[in-house]
Design a protein around this motif. Sequence first.
Motif, short mmCIF file in Angstrom:
data_model
loop_
_atom_site.label_atom_id
_atom_site.label_comp_id
_atom_site.label_asym_id
_atom_site.label_seq_id
_atom_site.Cartn_x
_atom_site.Cartn_y
_atom_site.Cartn_z
N ASP A 143 44.85 49.30 28.03
CA ASP A 143 45.25 48.93 26.48
C ASP A 143 44.97 47.55 26.03
O ASP A 143 44.75 47.45 25.01
CB ASP A 143 46.76 49.29 26.49
CG ASP A 143 47.31 50.88 26.84
OD1 ASP A 143 46.23 51.63 26.67
OD2 ASP A 143 48.44 50.97 26.73
N GLY A 200 41.89 49.73 20.75
CA GLY A 200 43.15 50.39 19.88
C GLY A 200 42.63 51.36 18.88
O GLY A 200 43.19 52.31 18.40
N TRP A 245 40.23 53.06 18.42
CA TRP A 245 39.82 54.72 18.74
C TRP A 245 40.66 55.33 18.88
O TRP A 245 40.59 56.71 18.63
CB TRP A 245 38.87 54.39 20.29
CG TRP A 245 37.80 53.66 20.16
CD1 TRP A 245 37.24 52.73 19.10
CD2 TRP A 245 36.38 53.58 21.04
NE1 TRP A 245 35.98 52.35 19.20
CE2 TRP A 245 35.63 52.86 20.24
CE3 TRP A 245 36.33 54.20 22.16
CZ2 TRP A 245 34.11 52.43 20.91
CZ3 TRP A 245 35.19 54.13 23.02
CH2 TRP A 245 34.11 53.25 22.16
N GLN A 246 42.16 55.07 19.12
CA GLN A 246 43.04 55.95 19.23
C GLN A 246 43.41 56.51 17.77
O GLN A 246 44.33 57.46 17.72
CB GLN A 246 44.43 55.18 19.52
CG GLN A 246 44.24 54.50 20.95
CD GLN A 246 43.80 55.49 22.15
OE1 GLN A 246 44.49 56.16 22.33
NE2 GLN A 246 42.96 55.24 22.92
N ARG A 266 42.78 60.37 21.11
CA ARG A 266 43.90 59.63 21.27
C ARG A 266 44.53 59.85 22.78
O ARG A 266 44.27 60.84 23.48
CB ARG A 266 45.05 60.51 20.32
CG ARG A 266 46.27 59.72 20.08
CD ARG A 266 47.20 60.23 19.05
NE ARG A 266 46.42 60.08 17.88
CZ ARG A 266 46.37 61.09 16.77
NH1 ARG A 266 46.88 62.23 17.06
NH2 ARG A 266 45.58 60.85 15.54
N GLY A 267 44.99 58.92 23.28
CA GLY A 267 45.24 58.64 24.82
C GLY A 267 44.25 58.42 25.77
O GLY A 267 44.27 58.59 26.91
N THR A 268 42.95 58.21 25.28
CA THR A 268 41.80 58.14 26.02
C THR A 268 41.55 56.70 26.29
O THR A 268 41.48 55.81 25.44
CB THR A 268 40.45 58.60 25.60
OG1 THR A 268 40.61 59.85 25.04
CG2 THR A 268 39.23 58.05 26.17
N SER A 269 41.79 56.01 27.59
CA SER A 269 41.41 54.72 28.08
C SER A 269 39.80 54.50 28.13
O SER A 269 39.04 55.31 28.68
CB SER A 269 42.13 54.49 29.43
OG SER A 269 43.61 54.57 28.96
#
Length: 1023
Positions: free
Chosen positions: A957, A962, A964-965, A971-974
């Motif tokens: 994180d 950020g 890209w979320q 959403r939720g992809t690291s």
Amino acid sequence: MIAVATMSDIGSWTRNGVGPRDRGPSGSLSKLWAKTSRGLGDVSDIVTGGQPWLSLSQHSRDAADVGTALARQWLAPSVRSRLVLSLGCQGDPGAVDRLLGWLAGVHDVGKAEVGFQHQAARSKVSRFLWDQVAPLLEDARMEDDRYRKVPHSLYSELIIRRWLRRCFPDADILAIASVAVIAGCHHGVPSGLPWQLSTRFNFVVAEAESWLDRHGEQWSGMWWELLDDLTSRTGVQQDLERLLQAGGIAVADQIFLSGFVSMADWVASNQELFPLSQSGSDSRRSFRADEALERLNLTRPWEPASPKDIVDVRQRFDWGPDRELRPVQRKAMDIAATATGPTLLIIEDETGSGKTEAAQLAGEVLAARTGAGGMAFALPTMTTTDALLPRMVGWVQRLSDSRGQHSIRLMHSKANLNPAFEELLRATKSVNDDEAQENSQAAEYLDHVVAHAWFSGRKGVLSEFLVCTVDQILMAALATRYVTLRHLGLAGKVVVVDEVHSYDVYSSNYLARALTWLAAQGASVILLSATLASGPRNLLSAAYREGLRQTERPAEMSAEKLRTRTSLRAKMVAPGPVHDGTHSPCVDVAYPRITTVSCEGVTAEHVPVQKACRQVFFSLIGDSDDELIAEVERLSQSGGVIGIVCNTVARAQQAAAALAGRYPGSVELFHSQFIAADRARKEQELTTRLGTERPGAASSRPRFHIVVGTQVLEQSLDVDFDALISDMAPTDSLAQRAGRLHRHSRLRPPGLEHAQLVLRGMDLDKTTPTFDRGSEFIYGKRVLMATAAILFRYISGEPWCAGHDLPSDVEATYSDSTEIPSDWQEEYNAASNKEAEEDRAAKKRAQAFQLKTPVESRGKLTQALSALSAVDADRQEDLALATVRDIDPSLEVALIRRVRGRLLPLPWLTSQDWDEELSPVSVPSERIIHVIADSVVRLPRALIRPDQIMDAMVELDDAGFGAWQRDFRLRGTSIIVLDEQLCGSILGKSFRYDKDLGVVPTRNHTAPTPNEGGQDAHYRNDI
């Protein structure tokens, strides 16, 4: 334009009720608000004369009209028929529409309460709403600075109880509570009110009752006026009386009716469909649900026509004129054609026998017989689920019924990134699409299949046809928020669950509980398996049978009847006759077979097969790389396609590396730890080259090739090996792997005319057998020892027959009757005790957050959901998955690279002329989103242990992506950034990514133990 079946005829029947339906609310009631256009604290859209709003009375009428329409036009016939019987309104099916319309209409009556209305006082924009309500407090005994922060759903339930007691003073309190509880649960969570409203011992009830009492007569008058108006509007008075006299609503109906009210509320709350106004009501006319639902264009339930002859069946699957039904397919249809009510079919046959088509055909017949309005098809993994979607779309498109258009949904955590489903979404007209005409034209090639935009997120389960991972079914047994909606979606479907043999004790426990509820709600189920031991078969059969018996209403749940039900449940798990749901009737029935569970009992029938059973010759080799290479040389002297199945990714990578040194260019590796694009490409290439060959097409099968993989090779993958080398695994898993041996009829290389399965990862030279530690960690030592004892006679001896030996061998693997060599007995007993202890612990863990069974619920929705988890299965899907599967959590990331300071995708995912740089501070473009989706991979345990996941997420994180979320698909992809050599690190551990090998930990990190070697068992981590 595509012709779509709509509910445009709502106006003709919503206006034909009883009573003065168009009488408007009184002056006081008309001042209460229910909806505002934006958040109450928003001051950016001040409208002269007040912000647009919606009065409580108007919203309640809208919801009632929507509920009536949905009940009439959207509910599956099987659900309507069940409700007709359950609600005691035989001969008057319109009572279902009236009652469901009333339940939808009254759900928000709790908003007629000072605490809720006072929210407007805190807004500069909406203060005028409070100003018009404040004068109504003159007679109320309120403290100006004290407003109860209680969900309005609780007050809805309490006010409805008061009104029902007022209208029906002789009604049983439990019957009244069974009706009111549905409003209390319309936000997906029960209010928690006790069913016996004793204020003496319950502080919450006492406080809530006192707070309502202090509102005074003017407010209670508005409650009665609103409820009387909705009762008159729907004409439900006599239906309520009859329902309460009969004992109320059964808990199996309470749960999906709560989901139905949530659905109706969401439709009626859509401000595009039901616009707000400065007056708070619709000034044109009282009824507007007809126009709104016509715009929404929800598809109607499937009304199947049962296949009558072979021509229909060929058309269903686009078969050629020479294709005939296979035995299991014809038998499944014949058995389904005898169904007279909810039915469970357990179909057991070899891999490659056509069980998927058998389930589709039997499901169509069951739906025609029982009135189911759709089908849900659940598979173990995302990969197998994605592979089934195009087949299901084609099948649905070729269905013939009067409805014209059908909705289908793909449901798993990465569904929005599936290219085929995304294409379907783009081609589908949605209610709020400004380019609806263009989209509609784009969808014409799909004919009858759409992915309706409204069925998104948690509402996907409401679509007619559902292709999903098995977790979506297991979560029907998870006491979590909006599980009621999941029950609403599944109750009217035929539910198919594939590869049932692959689920462990923990997940099987969830599946059993889901089956009990599905049976109680009248849903038919089809379970598919290559073979199933009697233990899990009995568990699932008994669970479904138990649900068929549980239909009591709350007022009928007396102490005496509860004792009787408890006694019946005890009999179901005690020794008894063959057909009592305990002992499997399959004991003396030959394999392949179909087990049927219905209200008539439990039966099993053999499926006669015309072809000779597949015979497999076993042998055993050592576990070194040299011995593996020598065995491949022996098998491939005249060529051939050799498959090698390993139980962990680490072993697969090691075997592939050793073989590649001996056979460069002829070795291919396939496991779950490739990025999505590489895994999809490899799977496509494998099935194209090694799967079914189309008649007349040139063969692309190589003369010699080696495929090294993990358990993903045994999961619904159409590949055909000439010989197979496998790590030691349980009997049923070996049967799945053997199903990829000589799968299709073709000429085999000399020396490979007979199917050969070579075992490794097991040493029988010692006093007791020893196994590779990774295999033992995944499957358990007792099961492997039992399998070794069973297979001992086949190793370099008589062939193993998939038709005759498989059922008894699988049964022996999981029973107490396994014959173990005396020298093994002590160690076997110790392993057996350990397994039993682990199974007990797994069952206990599984039950911690499960719904109670209907009988354990004692007729009460609040009791059924008493183990309510804080996990929202739709917003916290990873946690929900970990709850219904006994797996260690893992971390998925997307891989990109940095080249001379520029962020770019992995090189082979883009064309050579790619010139778009990735920016971490802005939302990616559409094509970048697709590339990122193709770059997602699950990191192995060797890099991230389960207890390190939170630390890893914090580290990622902080990487600065950020922005890209903000896209829902990401959403939720690291994100992990690799260097130019495609090397990266996480928590100080280094790895590299190779398009041919996958994720490869590098030397500067701590070596994993065998248990951390990246197990690839699909029931553990390949969701």
